[in-house]
Design a protein around this motif. Structure first.
Motif, PDB file in Angstrom:
ATOM      1  N   THR A 236     -16.368 -41.001 -94.942  1.00  0.00           N
ATOM      2  CA  THR A 236     -14.630 -40.453 -93.946  1.00  0.00           C
ATOM      3  C   THR A 236     -15.797 -39.584 -93.028  1.00  0.00           C
ATOM      4  O   THR A 236     -15.801 -38.464 -94.307  1.00  0.00           O
ATOM      5  CB  THR A 236     -14.350 -40.040 -95.079  1.00  0.00           C
ATOM      6  OG1 THR A 236     -13.590 -40.761 -96.269  1.00  0.00           O
ATOM      7  CG2 THR A 236     -13.390 -39.062 -94.321  1.00  0.00           C
ATOM      8  N   VAL A 237     -15.180 -39.397 -92.303  1.00  0.00           N
ATOM      9  CA  VAL A 237     -15.799 -38.362 -90.452  1.00  0.00           C
ATOM     10  C   VAL A 237     -15.241 -37.309 -91.525  1.00  0.00           C
ATOM     11  O   VAL A 237     -13.679 -36.720 -91.888  1.00  0.00           O
ATOM     12  CB  VAL A 237     -15.304 -38.881 -89.777  1.00  0.00           C
ATOM     13  CG1 VAL A 237     -15.337 -37.471 -89.062  1.00  0.00           C
ATOM     14  CG2 VAL A 237     -15.717 -40.219 -89.161  1.00  0.00           C
ATOM     15  N   GLY A 238     -16.280 -35.936 -91.788  1.00  0.00           N
ATOM     16  CA  GLY A 238     -15.436 -34.635 -92.595  1.00  0.00           C
ATOM     17  C   GLY A 238     -15.843 -34.680 -94.076  1.00  0.00           C
ATOM     18  O   GLY A 238     -16.204 -33.701 -94.118  1.00  0.00           O
ATOM     19  N   LEU A 239     -16.481 -35.990 -94.790  1.00  0.00           N
ATOM     20  CA  LEU A 239     -17.072 -35.394 -95.645  1.00  0.00           C
ATOM     21  C   LEU A 239     -18.233 -34.762 -96.019  1.00  0.00           C
ATOM     22  O   LEU A 239     -18.417 -34.305 -96.707  1.00  0.00           O
ATOM     23  CB  LEU A 239     -17.170 -37.156 -96.766  1.00  0.00           C
ATOM     24  CG  LEU A 239     -17.773 -36.927 -98.638  1.00  0.00           C
ATOM     25  CD1 LEU A 239     -16.126 -36.319 -99.015  1.00  0.00           C
ATOM     26  CD2 LEU A 239     -18.044 -37.751 -98.853  1.00  0.00           C
ATOM     27  N   ILE A 240     -19.129 -35.237 -94.843  1.00  0.00           N
ATOM     28  CA  ILE A 240     -20.352 -34.975 -94.686  1.00  0.00           C
ATOM     29  C   ILE A 240     -20.099 -33.798 -93.556  1.00  0.00           C
ATOM     30  O   ILE A 240     -19.775 -34.607 -92.415  1.00  0.00           O
ATOM     31  CB  ILE A 240     -21.358 -35.172 -94.384  1.00  0.00           C
ATOM     32  CG1 ILE A 240     -21.530 -36.023 -96.049  1.00  0.00           C
ATOM     33  CG2 ILE A 240     -23.055 -34.514 -94.495  1.00  0.00           C
ATOM     34  CD1 ILE A 240     -22.514 -37.119 -96.419  1.00  0.00           C
ATOM     35  N   SER A 241     -20.565 -32.484 -93.163  1.00  0.00           N
ATOM     36  CA  SER A 241     -20.642 -30.930 -91.954  1.00  0.00           C
ATOM     37  C   SER A 241     -21.999 -32.320 -91.184  1.00  0.00           C
ATOM     38  O   SER A 241     -22.608 -32.665 -91.237  1.00  0.00           O
ATOM     39  CB  SER A 241     -21.110 -30.532 -92.596  1.00  0.00           C
ATOM     40  OG  SER A 241     -21.336 -29.957 -91.183  1.00  0.00           O
ATOM     41  N   ARG A 242     -21.088 -32.333 -90.294  1.00  0.00           N
ATOM     42  CA  ARG A 242     -22.894 -32.989 -88.427  1.00  0.00           C
ATOM     43  C   ARG A 242     -22.980 -31.507 -88.228  1.00  0.00           C
ATOM     44  O   ARG A 242     -23.018 -31.886 -86.840  1.00  0.00           O
ATOM     45  CB  ARG A 242     -21.247 -32.843 -87.337  1.00  0.00           C
ATOM     46  CG  ARG A 242     -20.762 -34.729 -88.212  1.00  0.00           C
ATOM     47  CD  ARG A 242     -19.077 -34.526 -88.675  1.00  0.00           C
ATOM     48  NE  ARG A 242     -17.876 -33.470 -87.862  1.00  0.00           N
ATOM     49  CZ  ARG A 242     -17.630 -34.434 -86.930  1.00  0.00           C
ATOM     50  NH1 ARG A 242     -17.702 -36.195 -86.701  1.00  0.00           N
ATOM     51  NH2 ARG A 242     -16.930 -34.167 -85.946  1.00  0.00           N
ATOM     52  N   ALA A 281     -14.664 -30.833 -89.202  1.00  0.00           N
ATOM     53  CA  ALA A 281     -13.461 -31.881 -89.848  1.00  0.00           C
ATOM     54  C   ALA A 281     -13.603 -32.208 -91.108  1.00  0.00           C
ATOM     55  O   ALA A 281     -13.391 -33.144 -91.964  1.00  0.00           O
ATOM     56  CB  ALA A 281     -14.943 -33.124 -89.289  1.00  0.00           C
ATOM     57  N   THR A 282     -14.925 -31.068 -91.540  1.00  0.00           N
ATOM     58  CA  THR A 282     -14.508 -30.679 -93.256  1.00  0.00           C
ATOM     59  C   THR A 282     -13.750 -30.206 -93.725  1.00  0.00           C
ATOM     60  O   THR A 282     -13.753 -30.135 -95.140  1.00  0.00           O
ATOM     61  CB  THR A 282     -16.133 -30.346 -93.873  1.00  0.00           C
ATOM     62  OG1 THR A 282     -16.026 -28.478 -92.881  1.00  0.00           O
ATOM     63  CG2 THR A 282     -16.986 -31.075 -93.039  1.00  0.00           C
ATOM     64  N   TYR A 283     -12.277 -30.005 -93.249  1.00  0.00           N
ATOM     65  CA  TYR A 283     -11.489 -28.869 -93.944  1.00  0.00           C
ATOM     66  C   TYR A 283     -10.793 -29.574 -94.808  1.00  0.00           C
ATOM     67  O   TYR A 283     -10.015 -28.863 -95.955  1.00  0.00           O
ATOM     68  CB  TYR A 283     -10.874 -27.565 -92.403  1.00  0.00           C
ATOM     69  CG  TYR A 283     -11.463 -27.254 -91.896  1.00  0.00           C
ATOM     70  CD1 TYR A 283     -12.850 -26.776 -92.137  1.00  0.00           C
ATOM     71  CD2 TYR A 283     -11.102 -26.523 -90.744  1.00  0.00           C
ATOM     72  CE1 TYR A 283     -13.583 -25.545 -90.836  1.00  0.00           C
ATOM     73  CE2 TYR A 283     -11.549 -25.690 -90.183  1.00  0.00           C
ATOM     74  CZ  TYR A 283     -12.707 -25.078 -90.215  1.00  0.00           C
ATOM     75  OH  TYR A 283     -13.144 -24.312 -88.922  1.00  0.00           O
ATOM     76  N   LYS A 284     -10.712 -30.723 -94.742  1.00  0.00           N
ATOM     77  CA  LYS A 284      -9.934 -31.465 -94.936  1.00  0.00           C
ATOM     78  C   LYS A 284     -10.365 -32.632 -96.019  1.00  0.00           C
ATOM     79  O   LYS A 284      -9.274 -32.319 -96.990  1.00  0.00           O
ATOM     80  CB  LYS A 284      -9.475 -32.780 -94.169  1.00  0.00           C
ATOM     81  CG  LYS A 284     -10.335 -34.100 -93.467  1.00  0.00           C
ATOM     82  CD  LYS A 284      -9.457 -35.161 -92.499  1.00  0.00           C
ATOM     83  CE  LYS A 284     -10.529 -35.517 -92.098  1.00  0.00           C
ATOM     84  NZ  LYS A 284     -10.282 -37.171 -91.314  1.00  0.00           N
ATOM     85  N   SER A 289     -13.002 -34.352-101.851  1.00  0.00           N
ATOM     86  CA  SER A 289     -14.579 -34.782-102.220  1.00  0.00           C
ATOM     87  C   SER A 289     -15.124 -34.268-103.672  1.00  0.00           C
ATOM     88  O   SER A 289     -14.255 -33.851-104.381  1.00  0.00           O
ATOM     89  CB  SER A 289     -15.454 -33.939-100.926  1.00  0.00           C
ATOM     90  OG  SER A 289     -15.253 -32.680-100.985  1.00  0.00           O
ATOM     91  N   PHE A 290     -16.248 -35.009-103.879  1.00  0.00           N
ATOM     92  CA  PHE A 290     -16.667 -34.796-105.306  1.00  0.00           C
ATOM     93  C   PHE A 290     -18.686 -34.680-104.733  1.00  0.00           C
ATOM     94  O   PHE A 290     -18.914 -34.621-104.094  1.00  0.00           O
ATOM     95  CB  PHE A 290     -16.954 -36.704-106.219  1.00  0.00           C
ATOM     96  CG  PHE A 290     -15.623 -36.923-106.454  1.00  0.00           C
ATOM     97  CD1 PHE A 290     -14.790 -36.294-107.783  1.00  0.00           C
ATOM     98  CD2 PHE A 290     -15.211 -36.965-105.789  1.00  0.00           C
ATOM     99  CE1 PHE A 290     -13.814 -36.566-107.936  1.00  0.00           C
ATOM    100  CE2 PHE A 290     -13.326 -38.196-105.723  1.00  0.00           C
ATOM    101  CZ  PHE A 290     -13.132 -37.549-106.603  1.00  0.00           C
TER     102      PHE A 290
END
Length: 517
Positions: A236-242, A281-284, A289-290
């Motif tokens: 998912t976009v936002g699970l891992i930082s870009r 994008a990671t805030y959500k 996440s795990f």
């Protein structure tokens, strides 16, 4: 009967104890042969714990394979640079293991990074371009920090399709002016290699590393994973930082792991997650996440699962692409049913065949890459798209094998691209038709846990939705070309996809290593 890996480790330990120094020498020879059989992270950690091998020796082993198979032999061309500190890092982690203990499952495990992921070390980050081949990152990308904290050994940088296929419409996947053409280890020069995270997938497939990181805007993880018979997770976009990654779009970009097993991909994925203040994008992802996805590794995970089969791709895909195999795909469906899944054939996704606008990736790449270039250090030769175009023209023999028509097209767009009505409408439509009239519609209508696609034909609709997919090996065609499938779901359904992919993998056991002559 071939002994299990655990039993082999015990035998090697016994050999070492009984025969002393001679036992150690024999042990190393035997273990090198075992390594050729593609050991998993857990198996390597068992060998570390049993003192059968060290992280330093593992790094040396992979450097030897890179020299034999990547830079000579079949010359796969998957790796651009080797980290000159890799051996020192491994030695330090070996020492830490003895004196302070183990950080976790990635302690001492080598990993390769795609060439658009910045590292604050002696390596460079060029996104496949010659213009940036001497660019050194000012800091580690967020995900690189996470890998270092986990104890992974950053082994090097991998080749990629130049500018993630944003250079030219005629550029062959896996080619960059910085690294040349990456080849598929199952048929060097014969089979399509996939793009743009090509080098990362090939390096894992050819056992030049334990694991690797790629990035995807659309199909850049899923395509090379299916083409090279490895596992790839597009999160998912936002699970891992870009942050710290050369940007191509704001909306669709995401990093993700490559490995040879779902287990290893799940371990790596968990090490990369986390909220990063530098990437909104990671805030959500907080609470969704795990840090450990291995709890989803259930061999009976298909039991009772509802999986919808999408097989309404274009006729070109089925008849002309050479990427589809009806017998292999039907065997996948048979395996799912045999493991207790309820398979719903020929589901419909209303928006799948709509004429998607490419306004989002085109306008966002103009803006995102332009911003990135403008902030580069002054000593580098390019700081804008126009300077990049000029640099390439000045070095045409080495940089323009396939031209740069996409670069030139974007250079002609206005600077206020993200206020352009065409872009704004395209973004709104992409989200609506990929989510509400796309993935989410199908999941809800048919009450599904996931959607099954042959190879990576679902990449575009999942990319525009920002939703996850996992690609897993699904056999080999009669000519030896790998075939794969992807399981796709809604936002933050990585755990479910891992469970389904793992259960299928354990039932089918399709993956075979490439054979080098």
């Amino acid at each position: 009967m071939v002994p299990s890996f655990a039993r082999t480790v015990l035998l090697l330990q016994s050999c070492m104890i009984t025969l002393g120094e001679w036992g150690k020498k024999i042990m190393k020879l035997l273990f090198n042969e075992i390594l050729n059989d593609e050991l998993t992270i857990k198996e390597i950690q068992a060998a570390f714990e049993a003192e059968v091998i060290t992280s330093k020796e593992l790094v040396l082993y992979y450097l030897d394979r890179i020299a034999k198979y990547d830079q000579s032999g079949p010359k796969l061309n998957s790796i651009l640079e080797i980290n000159p500190d890799a051996i020192f890092i491994a030695e330090g982690l070996d020492h830490e293991r003895k004196t302070r203990g183990v950080r976790g499952p990635l302690h001492g495990i080598p990993v390769l990074l795609k060439d658009n992921i910045e590292t604050n070390d002696h390596m460079h980050t060029g996104a496949g371009t010659l213009a940036l081949e001497r660019h050194s990152g000012a800091k580690d990308a967020f995900l690189v920090e996470k890998l270092r904290e986990a104890g992974a050994v950053i082994l090097g940088k991998t080749n990629m399709t130049e500018l993630a296929n944003g250079m030219s419409t005629t550029m062959w996947a896996g080619y960059s002016s910085r690294g040349g053409q990456t080849l598929n280890p199952y048929g060097p020069g014969e089979f399509f290699v996939g793009g743009s995270s090509t080098g990362s997938a090939v390096a894992v497939a050819a056992n030049l590393t334990v694991m690797a990181i790629g990035t995807e805007t659309d199909a850049s993880i899923l395509s090379p994973a299916t083409q090279n018979s490895v596992v790839g997770i597009k999160p998912t976009v936002g699970l891992i930082s870009r942050s710290g990654i050369v940007p191509f779009t704001y909306t669709q970009d995401t990093p993700g792991p490559f490995a040879r097993t779902v287990t290893d991909a799940a371990i790596l994925l968990g090490a990369l997650t986390g909220v990063d203040q530098a990437d909104p994008a990671t805030y959500k992802s907080e609470g969704l996440s795990f840090q450990d996805y291995t709890s989803f590794l259930d061999p009976e995970g298909l039991e009772g699962a509802r999986i919808g089969v999408f097989n309404h791709a274009s006729e070109d895909y089925y008849k002309e692409s050479g990427e589809y195999d009806e017998d292999l795909f039907q065997r996948v469906i048979g395996t799912l049913r045999n493991k207790g899944a309820e398979v719903i054939d020929k589901i419909d996704i209303p928006s799948f065949h709509r004429e998607w606008s490419w306004g989002v990736p085109i306008y966002e790449m103009k803006h995102a890459l332009g911003n990135y270039l403008s902030r580069l250090p002054s000593h580098l030769p390019v700081h804008s798209d126009k300077e990049l175009i000029h640099f390439n023209k000045s070095n045409e023999e080495n940089t323009l094998k396939y031209g740069q028509n996409m670069l030139e097209y974007r250079a002609g767009l206005p600077h206020n691209t993200l206020a352009n009505p065409e872009y704004l409408q395209a973004k709104l439509q992409d989200l609506y038709f990929s989510q509400e009239q796309g993935i989410d519609f199908a999941l809800k209508k048919f009450n599904l846990d996931a959607i099954l696609f042959p190879s990576y034909i679902g990449s575009t609709i999942s990319a525009k939705a920002g939703y996850p997919s996992i690609a897993v090996p699904a056999g080999y065609m009669k000519n030896g070309r790998p075939f794969g499938v992807t399981f796709a779901g809604s936002a933050f359904s990585e755990g479910t996809l891992i469970k389904l992919g793992y259960s299928f993998e354990q039932a089918a056991k399709h993956r075979k290593p490439p054979v080098f002559k």
